[in-house]
Structures are given as C-alpha cells and as structure tokens.
Design a protein around this motif. Structure first.
Motif, mmCIF file in Angstrom:
data_model
loop_
_atom_site.group_PDB
_atom_site.id
_atom_site.type_symbol
_atom_site.label_atom_id
_atom_site.label_comp_id
_atom_site.label_asym_id
_atom_site.label_seq_id
_atom_site.Cartn_x
_atom_site.Cartn_y
_atom_site.Cartn_z
ATOM 1 N N LEU A 197 0.954 -1.201 -0.065
ATOM 2 C CA LEU A 197 0.106 -0.048 -0.008
ATOM 3 C C LEU A 197 0.978 1.264 0.227
ATOM 4 N N VAL A 198 0.475 2.387 -0.662
ATOM 5 C CA VAL A 198 1.070 3.661 -0.569
ATOM 6 C C VAL A 198 -0.073 4.659 -0.474
ATOM 7 N N PRO A 199 0.055 5.686 0.447
ATOM 8 C CA PRO A 199 1.349 5.533 1.436
ATOM 9 C C PRO A 199 1.147 4.403 2.634
ATOM 10 N N LYS A 200 2.339 4.313 3.095
ATOM 11 C CA LYS A 200 2.319 3.203 4.085
ATOM 12 C C LYS A 200 1.409 3.170 5.279
ATOM 13 N N VAL A 201 0.989 2.127 5.794
ATOM 14 C CA VAL A 201 0.208 2.034 6.939
ATOM 15 C C VAL A 201 1.174 1.486 8.298
ATOM 16 N N GLU A 202 0.666 2.159 9.428
ATOM 17 C CA GLU A 202 1.430 1.790 10.767
ATOM 18 C C GLU A 202 0.835 0.667 11.367
ATOM 19 N N ALA A 203 -0.122 -0.075 10.871
ATOM 20 C CA ALA A 203 -0.556 -1.158 11.521
ATOM 21 C C ALA A 203 -1.722 -1.959 11.031
ATOM 22 N N ILE A 204 -1.739 -3.195 11.441
ATOM 23 C CA ILE A 204 -2.928 -3.954 10.737
ATOM 24 C C ILE A 204 -3.742 -4.586 12.086
ATOM 25 N N VAL A 205 -5.161 -4.584 11.960
ATOM 26 C CA VAL A 205 -5.950 -4.941 12.856
ATOM 27 C C VAL A 205 -6.535 -5.990 12.383
ATOM 28 N N PHE A 206 -6.253 -7.337 13.160
ATOM 29 C CA PHE A 206 -7.053 -8.611 12.700
ATOM 30 C C PHE A 206 -8.231 -8.696 13.796
ATOM 31 N N ALA A 207 -9.336 -8.578 13.074
ATOM 32 C CA ALA A 207 -10.557 -8.571 14.149
ATOM 33 C C ALA A 207 -11.490 -9.926 13.838
ATOM 34 N N ALA A 208 -11.630 -10.588 14.675
ATOM 35 C CA ALA A 208 -12.273 -11.790 14.537
ATOM 36 C C ALA A 208 -13.077 -12.409 15.760
ATOM 37 N N PHE A 209 -14.113 -13.143 15.547
ATOM 38 C CA PHE A 209 -14.655 -13.937 16.660
ATOM 39 C C PHE A 209 -13.885 -14.817 17.297
ATOM 40 N N GLU A 210 -12.987 -15.458 16.497
ATOM 41 C CA GLU A 210 -11.987 -16.466 17.302
ATOM 42 C C GLU A 210 -10.941 -16.586 16.092
ATOM 43 N N PHE A 211 -9.724 -16.823 16.864
ATOM 44 C CA PHE A 211 -8.225 -17.081 16.226
ATOM 45 C C PHE A 211 -7.997 -18.336 16.088
ATOM 46 N N ASP A 212 -7.518 -18.993 15.156
ATOM 47 C CA ASP A 212 -6.741 -20.252 14.974
ATOM 48 C C ASP A 212 -5.657 -20.121 15.800
ATOM 49 N N PRO A 213 -5.206 -21.301 16.486
ATOM 50 C CA PRO A 213 -4.011 -21.015 17.461
ATOM 51 C C PRO A 213 -2.710 -20.669 16.600
ATOM 52 N N GLU A 214 -2.394 -21.496 15.557
ATOM 53 C CA GLU A 214 -1.335 -21.224 14.814
ATOM 54 C C GLU A 214 -1.467 -19.581 14.042
ATOM 55 N N ALA A 215 -2.751 -19.170 13.796
ATOM 56 C CA ALA A 215 -2.792 -17.575 13.411
ATOM 57 C C ALA A 215 -2.425 -16.825 14.532
ATOM 58 N N ALA A 216 -2.791 -16.981 15.652
ATOM 59 C CA ALA A 216 -2.426 -16.125 16.666
ATOM 60 C C ALA A 216 -0.903 -16.284 17.175
ATOM 61 N N ARG A 217 -0.410 -17.291 17.025
ATOM 62 C CA ARG A 217 0.927 -17.265 17.249
ATOM 63 C C ARG A 217 1.636 -16.591 16.166
ATOM 64 N N ASN A 218 1.225 -16.656 14.750
ATOM 65 C CA ASN A 218 1.850 -16.026 13.846
ATOM 66 C C ASN A 218 1.854 -14.417 13.904
ATOM 67 N N ILE A 219 0.690 -14.003 14.637
ATOM 68 C CA ILE A 219 0.570 -12.340 14.685
ATOM 69 C C ILE A 219 1.647 -12.137 15.633
ATOM 70 N N ASP A 220 1.740 -12.661 16.775
ATOM 71 C CA ASP A 220 2.665 -12.436 18.041
ATOM 72 C C ASP A 220 4.139 -12.691 17.512
ATOM 73 N N GLU A 221 4.453 -13.523 16.342
ATOM 74 C CA GLU A 221 5.636 -13.566 16.390
ATOM 75 C C GLU A 221 6.082 -12.618 15.151
ATOM 76 N N ILE A 222 5.243 -12.462 14.128
ATOM 77 C CA ILE A 222 5.712 -11.383 13.138
ATOM 78 C C ILE A 222 5.638 -10.096 13.437
ATOM 79 N N ASN A 223 5.272 -9.607 14.645
ATOM 80 C CA ASN A 223 5.009 -8.168 15.090
ATOM 81 C C ASN A 223 6.342 -7.589 14.845
ATOM 82 N N SER A 224 6.378 -6.500 14.084
ATOM 83 C CA SER A 224 7.677 -5.652 13.969
ATOM 84 C C SER A 224 7.577 -4.106 14.417
ATOM 85 N N LYS A 225 8.650 -3.318 14.630
ATOM 86 C CA LYS A 225 8.322 -1.923 14.655
ATOM 87 C C LYS A 225 7.807 -1.217 13.566
ATOM 88 N N LYS A 226 8.185 -1.468 12.424
ATOM 89 C CA LYS A 226 7.662 -0.987 11.195
ATOM 90 C C LYS A 226 5.965 -1.221 10.815
#
Length: 454
Positions: free
Chosen positions: A267-296
C-alpha cells in the motif's frame, strides 16, 4: 436462588422429566443455561447430555453439578443399577366404584374394619416423585466430561504439492492440471462487514486500563482481497490502520494473515498497523501474529463481541464494547531438574503483554489480572486438552470453604494453594512435542500461546 438470568425452576423440569422418562433414560438439553436440566436428571437417576454456546453457562452448570449433593434413593434391584428403577411409596386409590363393589363391607362393621377393607380392594397408585430414601448415605454427581467442538483445521494451499489432488482423482488425465487459486481463501467483503465497520467507527477498540483506540474514519478498502477496511485514528499523531476481518462462523486462519500482511506492505502511502478482528483465532494464526510483529508494522489482535452475530435476536446488547484488544501471553518454558531418568519441563506464566495505545509500545501486564490459565502438555494443534488448570486470582474464601462444606471433607489448604500458582507442576513432553497455554484475564478475554520444543 437464581444463578442465571433465565434459570428455570427445578420443579417445572422435575415434573416434565418424571412424566416422560424412567430412571436410566437419556435426557438431552440443547441450551443448558445454568444446568437445571442436568441437575434434575442427575438427582432422579437419568443420564444426560447438555450443551451451550456460552462458556459462562457451561462454567455455571459444571460448578453447580460438582457442588451438588442428593438424597440416596433405594433401588429395586441394586445389582442391576439405576436402570432397574427406584422403590417408590404407594397409596390406595379409593373410588366410589371400589366402595360399591367391595364384597366385605356390611352393616355393623367398625370404622377401622371398613378402612382396612377399602385398602384391601382399592387400586394402588405409585408416587413416582416419592422414592424411599436411605438417610445413612448421601449422593454426589456421577462422572461427566466437558468437551468442546474443535476448530476446523484446513490444510494450507502452500502445503499442497501441485497436482497432488488432481493426480489422485484424475488418474487418466481426462481433465487438465490446474494450479491452486488463492481467491478461494477469501472472497472479499461479506454482508456483515459493513455493519462491523459502522460499529468499529462508533465504539472504537477497547484496550487495557480504560485505554481506547478511536477512529475518525473507517472506510472500505478497494483493490485488496484480504484487507477489508482502512481507518485513521483520532488521537494525534494520526495513524493509518488497515483492518482484516475474520469469518463469521470459523476462526481466522494463518493463510489470511500472511496474505493480508503482503497486501499491506504494497500500500502507498504506508500504514502503521494491521488490525485482525475476529470472533475466534486459529491457534497457529494467533502465534503468527505474535511472532511477526515488528516496529515498522504493528499487528493487533482484536476480538469481536459475539453479540454482533446475534444482534437481530436480542432486544438489548449485553455491553456497548464490541471490539476488545487482546494481549499476548508472556510464558516461559524451562527444564525441570529432578532426580529421575526422564526429562521434565515446567511452565511459568509471567503475565500479559499489552499494546499501549498512548505510547504505541508493548507494556507488560504482570500476573495480577490473570483469572485462570490452562496448560496442555501435549497440544495436537487443533483442540486444547487442559491437563493442568490454575486460578491465580482465587483465594481460600472465594469458594473453597463452600466446597469443603458441600462435600463434608477436609482439604489441605497448602496443597490447594498450588492451584493458585503461576508455575505449573513438572510434566513430561508428549508425542506432539508442543505445549499450549491458554490465559483468561479478568475481563474474560482469552489468549493462546503455543510453544514448540525441538
């Protein structure tokens, strides 16, 4: 005393059950609420199956059954168990016809002789709500299990060998080989997403300690498949945020997260954050969100209030908070040294890590607000099986003394204190070599942490 807002009277359920079932029959209650049907079935010797979509209702029903005590009813044939039925009290059913046709009644009989003759020839009525009770014994609930329907696990397209399925069902090459089509993973905006965008703009996202992420605008995002809205925060400095909504009736899966991140980076211009909104998270998906998090690019997990799925069925919403920011469990796994030949492990829960909406950084939430945490020492990747359960916020006066009185037993308070700990008991690894920790905070929100051991 009522423990649930729509709790039914035991007398009503008891009357229906005694009229339609016998001891040993199976009773099914689709929406159990506080578990009155299961309670009455247990009291009157009926087998039962009950279910509910609310974990609050399931917890209340479970606690009610575990703390219950019942009278011990005498069995007709103890060797055959409860299916043989109970011994019931009986009474004579005297009618005008039985008096008229009684051959023994004659002039000059005393009152006692007439009553004895009437009882002799009268029909006998069985009082099915008055079984004989053995007062020397007391009965508790029989063994039961609490089970959950596991979240569906779909094999990722990336894990499939090209042509694998085609070769299996198309051995004679009648049909041309096709490549996986990522469009089947997500088909863009659903009918509900317009409602969710409006709700997000109206209520914002509730964070810890009264903090809130509020938006000045939430609009559809055209040209993307896995990002469904773009928003701008009210608080200065304003930040551009994109939102990826999960499914209505299935957990948000890992593939959608990876593809949404890929779209966000373009995306241009860049975005600062992604909000994943769900009623339920798959355990592997939740783990991915926690591990991929970065400052950018900050990734945020947001749980959608289940009331949004049933809003058309309710006169009034349970709460005005529709989106809650989920914390990330801070968990430590360590080897436990013990004088054995086996390799033992131990888990320590250090608390929750929360996103601070004011500073934009991750703050440690500590252990004080952990209401309950569950440990699965051999997680299979689809269904959590708690092998150890702890209640750090529970105290001796928060129900333990009531339990002691109910079961009329003595409990070692020092031993019971183990279950208020944030450190698990030592355990051996299972065949899956994965440990899962689910933490429930004081708001009732759940987060799952999966640890792999190589």
């Amino acid at each position: 005393d009522k423990t649930y807002v729509v709790q039914t009277s035991r007398k009503v359920i008891q009357r229906c059950m005694l009229m339609t079932t016998d001891p040993g029959d199976l009773v099914l209650d689709i929406t159990c609420g506080s578990g009155t049907t299961a309670y009455v079935a247990e009291e009157w010797g009926r087998r039962w199956i009950t279910c509910d979509t609310s974990r609050v209702a399931i917890t209340l029903a479970k606690q009610r059954l575990m703390n219950a005590t019942f009278d011990f009813y005498e069995l007709t044939n103890p060797s055959e168990g409860v299916s043989s039925g109970f011994k019931y009290k009986t009474v004579p059913h005297i009618t005008l016809k039985s008096i008229t046709n009684n051959p023994e009644i004659r002039e000059g009989m005393t009152k006692e002789e007439i009553e004895a003759s009437l009882r002799k020839y009268a029909l006998v009525e069985t009082l099915y709500d008055r079984p004989f009770t053995d007062t020397s014994k007391i009965r508790v609930s029989g063994p039961f299990t609490v089970e959950a329907v596991p979240s569906p696990v779909v094999k990722s397209i990336d894990n499939m060998v090209p042509g694998e399925i085609n070769n299996e069902v198309n051995r004679e090459n009648i049909y041309p080989q096709i490549e996986p089509d990522y469009s089947i993973v997500r088909t863009g905006e659903t009918l509900r997403q317009a409602e969710w965008r409006e709700e997000l703009l109206k209520t914002g996202i509730r964070a810890k300690n009264g903090q809130k992420i509020e938006f000045s605008s939430v609009e559809p995002l055209p040209g993307t498949q896995f990002l469904h809205a773009i928003a701008e925060t009210k608080e200065y400095p304003h930040q551009r945020v994109v939102i990826s909504f999960g499914y209505e009736y299935a957990p948000l899966e890992k593939t959608q997260i990876l593809l949404a991140i890929s779209e966000a980076k373009q995306l241009v211009p860049k975005v600062e954050a992604i909000v994943f909104a769900a009623f339920e998270f798959d355990p592997e998906a939740a783990r991915n969100i926690d591990e991929i998090n970065s400052k950018k690019l900050r990734l945020l997990k947001v749980q959608i209030n289940g009331d949004l799925l049933t809003e058309d069925l309710k006169k009034k919403r349970a709460t005005n908070e529709s989106f809650w920011l989920l914390g990330q469990p801070d968990v430590k796994l360590e080897r436990f040294v013990e004088v054995t030949d086996k390799e033992m492990y131990r888990v320590e829960v250090l608390g929750f890590d929360y996103y601070n909406t004011k500073t934009g950084k991750i703050d440690s939430g500590g252990k004080a607000k952990i209401a309950m945490w569950l440990l699965d020492t051999d997680y299979n990747g689809s269904c959590l099986f708690p092998r150890q359960v702890f209640f750090p916020m529970g105290g001796y006066r928060d129900g333990l003394d009531k339990l002691v009185k109910s079961i009329r037993a003595e409990i070692d308070e020092d031993w019971f204190a183990v279950y208020r700990s944030t450190v698990s008991r030592p355990f051996l690894l299972g065949k899956y070599r994965r440990v899962a920790v689910k933490i429930v905070d004081d708001r009732g929100l759940e987060s799952l942490k999966v640890i792999r051991i190589n």
